[in-house]
Motif scaffolding. Structure first.
Motif: not given
Length: 122
Positions: A72-85
């Motif tokens: 993860y590159k940060g909080l927002v990236h983490c949230l987007r990645t979790v949502w996507k996956e």
């Protein structure tokens, strides 16, 4: 984490006002219905605030993992990645257990706070 607390207090004060206007909070003596009203308003406030902000808790937990800086590159990236996956289930994974722990604790804490305030003002 501060946003959950702010939301919780705003909801709690609003629910407390509604309960007072409905006659559930008499402010003169403790009876079972008043105790339940305080416990219920505090529980509902914590439940709503925690539900609204739980994805942030998931992201914070994942960002604390050992190799999170690679994934993860940060909080927002983490949230987007979790949502996507993982979808919504990933953003709310473990929330039931979390609520079973924090809601009763908060209800008791707020009730003790209200009881102490009432005893000081009496």
């Amino acid at each position: 984490g501060a946003s959950e607390t702010v939301i919780q207090f705003v909801i709690y004060e609003r629910l407390k006002l509604l309960a007072s206007n409905a006659g559930y909070l008499k402010h003169d003596s403790w009876d079972a219905s008043e105790v339940l009203a305080y416990l219920g308003t505090a529980s509902a406030a914590k439940l709503l605030a925690s539900s609204m902000t739980y994805p942030h808790e998931v992201a914070r937990t994942r960002l604390r993992e050992e190799l999170s800086h690679v994934r993860y590159k940060g909080l927002v990236h983490c949230l987007r990645t979790v949502w996507k996956e993982e979808g919504r289930a990933g953003l709310y994974a473990g929330m039931g257990t979390h609520l079973l722990r924090v809601v009763p604790n908060t209800a008791i804490m707020f009730f003790v706070y209200e009881a102490m305030i009432r005893s000081v003002l009496a």
